[in-house]
Design a protein around this motif. Structure first.
Motif, PDB file in Angstrom:
ATOM      1  N   ALA A 134       0.847  -1.194   0.000  1.00 50.55           N
ATOM      2  CA  ALA A 134       0.000   0.000   0.000  1.00 50.55           C
ATOM      3  C   ALA A 134       0.877   1.236   0.000  1.00 50.55           C
ATOM      4  CB  ALA A 134      -0.919   0.000   1.222  1.00 50.55           C
ATOM      5  N   GLY A 135       0.506   2.206  -0.821  1.00 51.07           N
ATOM      6  CA  GLY A 135       1.252   3.452  -0.890  1.00 51.07           C
ATOM      7  C   GLY A 135       0.325   4.645  -0.920  1.00 51.07           C
ATOM      8  N   VAL A 136       0.752   5.746  -0.309  1.00 49.42           N
ATOM      9  CA  VAL A 136       0.024   7.014  -0.360  1.00 49.42           C
ATOM     10  C   VAL A 136       0.869   7.991  -1.157  1.00 49.42           C
ATOM     11  CG1 VAL A 136      -0.869   8.951   0.964  1.00 49.42           C
ATOM     12  CG2 VAL A 136      -1.212   6.628   1.803  1.00 49.42           C
ATOM     13  N   TRP A 137       0.302   8.496  -2.231  1.00 47.57           N
ATOM     14  CA  TRP A 137       1.046   9.330  -3.176  1.00 47.57           C
ATOM     15  C   TRP A 137       0.580  10.771  -3.010  1.00 47.57           C
ATOM     16  CZ3 TRP A 137      -1.183   9.643  -8.706  1.00 47.57           C
ATOM     17  CH2 TRP A 137      -0.527  10.639  -9.433  1.00 47.57           C
ATOM     18  N   GLY A 138       1.521  11.627  -2.555  1.00 43.04           N
ATOM     19  CA  GLY A 138       1.193  13.030  -2.366  1.00 43.04           C
ATOM     20  C   GLY A 138       1.948  13.940  -3.300  1.00 43.04           C
ATOM     21  N   ASP A 139       3.283  13.778  -3.349  1.00 42.12           N
ATOM     22  CA  ASP A 139       4.137  14.619  -4.190  1.00 42.12           C
ATOM     23  C   ASP A 139       4.662  13.815  -5.374  1.00 42.12           C
ATOM     24  OD1 ASP A 139       3.829  16.709  -2.364  1.00 42.12           O
ATOM     25  OD2 ASP A 139       5.484  15.945  -1.136  1.00 42.12           O
ATOM     26  N   GLY A 140       5.182  14.527  -6.363  1.00 46.61           N
ATOM     27  CA  GLY A 140       5.784  13.867  -7.507  1.00 46.61           C
ATOM     28  C   GLY A 140       4.756  13.405  -8.519  1.00 46.61           C
ATOM     29  N   THR A 141       5.216  12.516  -9.415  1.00 43.92           N
ATOM     30  CA  THR A 141       4.352  12.024 -10.477  1.00 43.92           C
ATOM     31  C   THR A 141       3.852  10.624 -10.163  1.00 43.92           C
ATOM     32  OG1 THR A 141       6.189  11.019 -11.708  1.00 43.92           O
ATOM     33  CG2 THR A 141       5.724  13.352 -12.131  1.00 43.92           C
ATOM     34  N   ALA A 142       2.863  10.179 -10.955  1.00 44.66           N
ATOM     35  CA  ALA A 142       2.338   8.826 -10.778  1.00 44.66           C
ATOM     36  C   ALA A 142       3.422   7.790 -11.058  1.00 44.66           C
ATOM     37  CB  ALA A 142       1.136   8.609 -11.706  1.00 44.66           C
ATOM     38  N   LEU A 143       4.331   8.074 -12.003  1.00 43.60           N
ATOM     39  CA  LEU A 143       5.412   7.141 -12.306  1.00 43.60           C
ATOM     40  C   LEU A 143       6.364   6.999 -11.124  1.00 43.60           C
ATOM     41  CD1 LEU A 143       6.785   5.354 -14.417  1.00 43.60           C
ATOM     42  CD2 LEU A 143       8.036   7.374 -15.221  1.00 43.60           C
ATOM     43  N   ASP A 144       6.631   8.117 -10.432  1.00 41.16           N
ATOM     44  CA  ASP A 144       7.480   8.053  -9.240  1.00 41.16           C
ATOM     45  C   ASP A 144       6.844   7.156  -8.182  1.00 41.16           C
ATOM     46  OD1 ASP A 144       9.302   9.772 -10.386  1.00 41.16           O
ATOM     47  OD2 ASP A 144       8.402  11.574  -9.486  1.00 41.16           O
ATOM     48  N   ALA A 145       5.529   7.307  -7.988  1.00 39.84           N
ATOM     49  CA  ALA A 145       4.827   6.504  -6.990  1.00 39.84           C
ATOM     50  C   ALA A 145       4.859   5.019  -7.350  1.00 39.84           C
ATOM     51  CB  ALA A 145       3.384   6.983  -6.849  1.00 39.84           C
ATOM     52  N   GLU A 146       4.700   4.711  -8.638  1.00 42.21           N
ATOM     53  CA  GLU A 146       4.726   3.312  -9.069  1.00 42.21           C
ATOM     54  C   GLU A 146       6.122   2.723  -8.919  1.00 42.21           C
ATOM     55  OE1 GLU A 146       3.100   2.599 -12.884  1.00 42.21           O
ATOM     56  OE2 GLU A 146       1.178   3.574 -12.463  1.00 42.21           O
ATOM     57  N   ASN A 147       7.167   3.501  -9.248  1.00 37.00           N
ATOM     58  CA  ASN A 147       8.534   3.017  -9.066  1.00 37.00           C
ATOM     59  C   ASN A 147       8.833   2.753  -7.598  1.00 37.00           C
ATOM     60  OD1 ASN A 147       9.187   3.055 -11.783  1.00 37.00           O
ATOM     61  ND2 ASN A 147      10.008   5.142 -11.731  1.00 37.00           N
ATOM     62  N   SER A 148       8.321   3.611  -6.721  1.00 33.19           N
ATOM     63  CA  SER A 148       8.516   3.418  -5.288  1.00 33.19           C
ATOM     64  C   SER A 148       7.840   2.136  -4.817  1.00 33.19           C
ATOM     65  CB  SER A 148       7.965   4.626  -4.516  1.00 33.19           C
ATOM     66  OG  SER A 148       8.131   4.442  -3.126  1.00 33.19           O
ATOM     67  N   LEU A 149       6.644   1.861  -5.347  1.00 36.11           N
ATOM     68  CA  LEU A 149       5.928   0.650  -4.955  1.00 36.11           C
ATOM     69  C   LEU A 149       6.616  -0.598  -5.508  1.00 36.11           C
ATOM     70  CD1 LEU A 149       3.412   0.457  -3.168  1.00 36.11           C
ATOM     71  CD2 LEU A 149       2.076  -0.041  -5.209  1.00 36.11           C
ATOM     72  N   ARG A 150       7.199  -0.485  -6.692  1.00 39.77           N
ATOM     73  CA  ARG A 150       7.945  -1.617  -7.245  1.00 39.77           C
ATOM     74  C   ARG A 150       9.200  -1.907  -6.409  1.00 39.77           C
ATOM     75  NH1 ARG A 150       5.961   0.472 -12.293  1.00 39.77           N
ATOM     76  NH2 ARG A 150       4.698  -1.136 -13.327  1.00 39.77           N
ATOM     77  N   GLU A 151       9.832  -0.846  -5.934  1.00 39.76           N
ATOM     78  CA  GLU A 151      10.979  -1.047  -5.043  1.00 39.76           C
ATOM     79  C   GLU A 151      10.542  -1.719  -3.749  1.00 39.76           C
ATOM     80  OE1 GLU A 151      14.392   1.889  -4.465  1.00 39.76           O
ATOM     81  OE2 GLU A 151      13.240   2.198  -2.626  1.00 39.76           O
ATOM     82  N   LEU A 152       9.381  -1.318  -3.220  1.00 35.18           N
ATOM     83  CA  LEU A 152       8.848  -1.960  -2.022  1.00 35.18           C
ATOM     84  C   LEU A 152       8.555  -3.434  -2.295  1.00 35.18           C
ATOM     85  CD1 LEU A 152       7.915  -1.326   0.921  1.00 35.18           C
ATOM     86  CD2 LEU A 152       5.606  -1.099  -0.002  1.00 35.18           C
ATOM     87  N   SER A 153       8.081  -3.736  -3.511  1.00 32.36           N
ATOM     88  CA  SER A 153       7.835  -5.130  -3.886  1.00 32.36           C
ATOM     89  C   SER A 153       9.125  -5.935  -3.857  1.00 32.36           C
ATOM     90  CB  SER A 153       7.203  -5.189  -5.282  1.00 32.36           C
ATOM     91  OG  SER A 153       7.069  -6.517  -5.728  1.00 32.36           O
ATOM     92  N   ALA A 154      10.215  -5.355  -4.381  1.00 27.18           N
ATOM     93  CA  ALA A 154      11.505  -6.047  -4.354  1.00 27.18           C
ATOM     94  C   ALA A 154      11.994  -6.248  -2.927  1.00 27.18           C
ATOM     95  CB  ALA A 154      12.532  -5.246  -5.161  1.00 27.18           C
ATOM     96  N   LEU A 155      11.766  -5.250  -2.064  1.00 25.80           N
ATOM     97  CA  LEU A 155      12.141  -5.387  -0.651  1.00 25.80           C
ATOM     98  C   LEU A 155      11.355  -6.523   0.005  1.00 25.80           C
ATOM     99  CD1 LEU A 155      12.279  -1.616   0.394  1.00 25.80           C
ATOM    100  CD2 LEU A 155      14.211  -3.189   0.401  1.00 25.80           C
ATOM    101  N   ALA A 156      10.053  -6.581  -0.261  1.00 29.86           N
ATOM    102  CA  ALA A 156       9.214  -7.625   0.348  1.00 29.86           C
ATOM    103  C   ALA A 156       9.642  -9.005  -0.125  1.00 29.86           C
ATOM    104  CB  ALA A 156       7.749  -7.373   0.007  1.00 29.86           C
ATOM    105  N   GLU A 157       9.961  -9.140  -1.406  1.00 26.61           N
ATOM    106  CA  GLU A 157      10.406 -10.432  -1.917  1.00 26.61           C
ATOM    107  C   GLU A 157      11.758 -10.816  -1.326  1.00 26.61           C
ATOM    108  OE1 GLU A 157      10.315 -10.172  -6.143  1.00 26.61           O
ATOM    109  OE2 GLU A 157       8.146  -9.886  -6.233  1.00 26.61           O
TER     110      GLU A 157
END
Length: 490
Positions: A79-102
């Motif tokens: 789950a992510g809350v996106w306030g600043d930046g672009t939608a692509l930045d938010a998606e990249n951050s969530l993908r990084e979180l996915s790699a951390l979880a794996e």
């Protein structure tokens, strides 16, 4: 808020595809081809020897349980809350979180993003969206929610009350990965210190089970013995944690003294030092192995390296220097980890040259560079001479490579997998290393060949002439070597 099941096709699927079609990979997705560049990989084999068995998980029934347990990350929703930046930045951050979880050993089932000006103080996502998240958790059969932020204790409790499963924030996830990968005594102590500092403000408890302020018959519901304050369970836990934190800090201080002694010994011998730093999984250990044949652990995984490795290397003209591999950085690296690993990161601050490794194949390498420089500034390494080493050039977008090489003052593109660019990198290291500056003229007797050898190894010999009295040498030397040669100076 929209579900993102495409996160399921992340790193794990890529590894599986490689294993199915590429004979260089085993069934776990690890590279089995011995290219010779990375040396022996016994650490990786040891780490891969223990595998999670599916279907043996225990569901968490009571999320209000007080005792601190190891994180059980198995089937998670991000789950992510996106306030600043672009939608692509938010998606990249969530993908990084996915790699951390794996990396932590979990299976990512889905990812959700919410656009919101600022997080809700009570439930982080807002009560309505939190309920939608609860519906996704039920539909996916998840047992954990991982938030892409550091939650306050009240936000974590509030979100758990809605979704009814364990909630882990980004900081706790990174700490869990560090706890899994730490091997040395110092590394384990640093991780435990960071975990306890994170846990201390998050101790919680309520109800009669927490009361320790009455003893004897009063504890059984009677009035006698109830006079005088006692220590509550939460106060007792807090005191024990503070005691353990003090002990760990004392132990780490002693370890720092040993590390400083080794570093000062290298300084006294005028051995230049090169530090390899950069974002996690950028290929720092692969570059160290390629340069020195160190054989340290290399794995397509975040935070595979926690314990620093120092190896001796030599330039083409015979000058010796040290290469130090360091722990990787990540966006919003928990401050507890920065403080706990400060003594390790000082290896970077005290170096003569910094090789800042960047993953050229990453969607946004500039953000990685910024994140690393923030941490380097925090540990006082912002004044060290920096060379940007863009790794994975063989799979990077040529336009991205060109943009990075033009945008950075000192930059070079290499590939640790193929070895391209390393001849140029070695030349660059040799050119950037500090050279001896003191000019001397000495006459060395022929029985002092050891001093002549030291001149060639540690100094820069300009001219040599063999005479009847001995070897006449013009050279540039360090202050330490000048003192050793004082008796033979002309």
């Amino acid at each position: 808020m929209a579900a993102r099941p495409d996160l399921l096709d992340g790193r794990a699927a890529a590894l599986a595809a490689e294993a199915d079609h590429d004979p260089r990979y085993d069934s776990d997705g690890f590279l089995i081809e011995d290219s010779g560049a990375d040396g022996d990989q016994f650490d990786r084999q040891e780490r891969a020897a223990l595998r999670r068995v599916a279907g043996l998980s225990t569901e968490l029934q009571d999320v209000t349980e007080v005792e601190y347990r190891q994180l059980r990350l198995e089937r998670v929703v991000l789950a992510g809350v996106w306030g600043d930046g672009t939608a692509l930045d938010a998606e990249n951050s969530l993908r990084e979180l996915s790699a951390l979880a794996e990396t932590a050993g979990s299976t990512v089932l889905a990812g959700v993003l919410q656009r919101r000006q600022k997080p809700d103080p009570g439930t982080w996502m807002g009560s309505g969206k939190a309920q939608e998240l609860r519906d996704i958790v039920i539909a996916e059969g998840a047992d954990t929610v991982v938030a892409d932020a550091e939650l306050t204790p009240s936000q974590r409790r509030g979100l758990e009350d809605v979704v009814k499963v364990k909630v882990i924030d980004r900081t706790a996830l990174i700490l869990d990965i560090f706890a899994q990968h730490a091997k040395s005594k110092e590394g384990k102590a640093q991780v435990e210190l960071a975990q306890l500092q994170y846990l201390l403000p998050r101790l919680r408890g309520w109800g009669e089970s927490m009361s320790r302020q009455a003893g004897g018959q009063a504890a059984g519901g009677q009035g006698m013995g109830s006079r005088g304050p006692g220590e509550t369970k939460i106060e007792l836990d807090r005191r024990r944690i503070n005691t353990r934190i003090s002990k760990l800090k004392h132990e780490l201080t002693g370890m720092k003294t040993m590390r400083d002694t080794k570093r000062h010994s290298r300084r006294a011998n005028s051995v230049p030092s090169v530090a390899i730093a950069g974002y996690t999984n950028a290929g720092k250990s692969s570059i160290l192995n390629r340069l020195t044949g160190a054989g340290v652990l290399v794995q397509n995984q975040l935070f595979a390296t926690l314990d620093p490795t120092v190896r001796r290397a030599e330039t083409a003209d015979g000058r010796h220097y040290t290469l130090a591999d360091t722990v990787g950085f990540v966006r919003e690296l928990p401050h507890q980890l920065v403080e706990a690993f400060r003594s390790t990161l000082e290896e970077v601050a005290d170096s003569d040259l910094l090789l800042h490794v960047v993953d050229g194949s990453h969607p946004d390498p500039e953000s990685q560079i910024s994140a690393v420089r923030e941490v380097l500034a925090d540990v006082g390494a912002h004044d060290v001479k920096e060379v940007i080493v863009v790794n994975k050039a063989d799979v990077a977008d040529p336009e991205v490579l060109d943009r990075l090489l033009r945008g950075e003052k000192h930059a070079i593109a290499v590939s640790a997998r193929t070895g391209s660019g390393f001849a140029e990198l070695l030349e660059l290291i040799a050119a950037e290393l500090p050279r001896p500056q003191i000019r001397i003229e000495v006459l060395l007797p022929y029985d002092r060949g050891d001093l002549l050898s030291s001149l060639h190894e540690e100094g820069e010999v300009l001219d040599t002439e063999h005479t009847a009295e001995g070897t006449h040498v013009h050279a540039k030397v360090t202050p330490t070597l000048q003192a050793e040669l004082a008796a033979y100076v002309l």
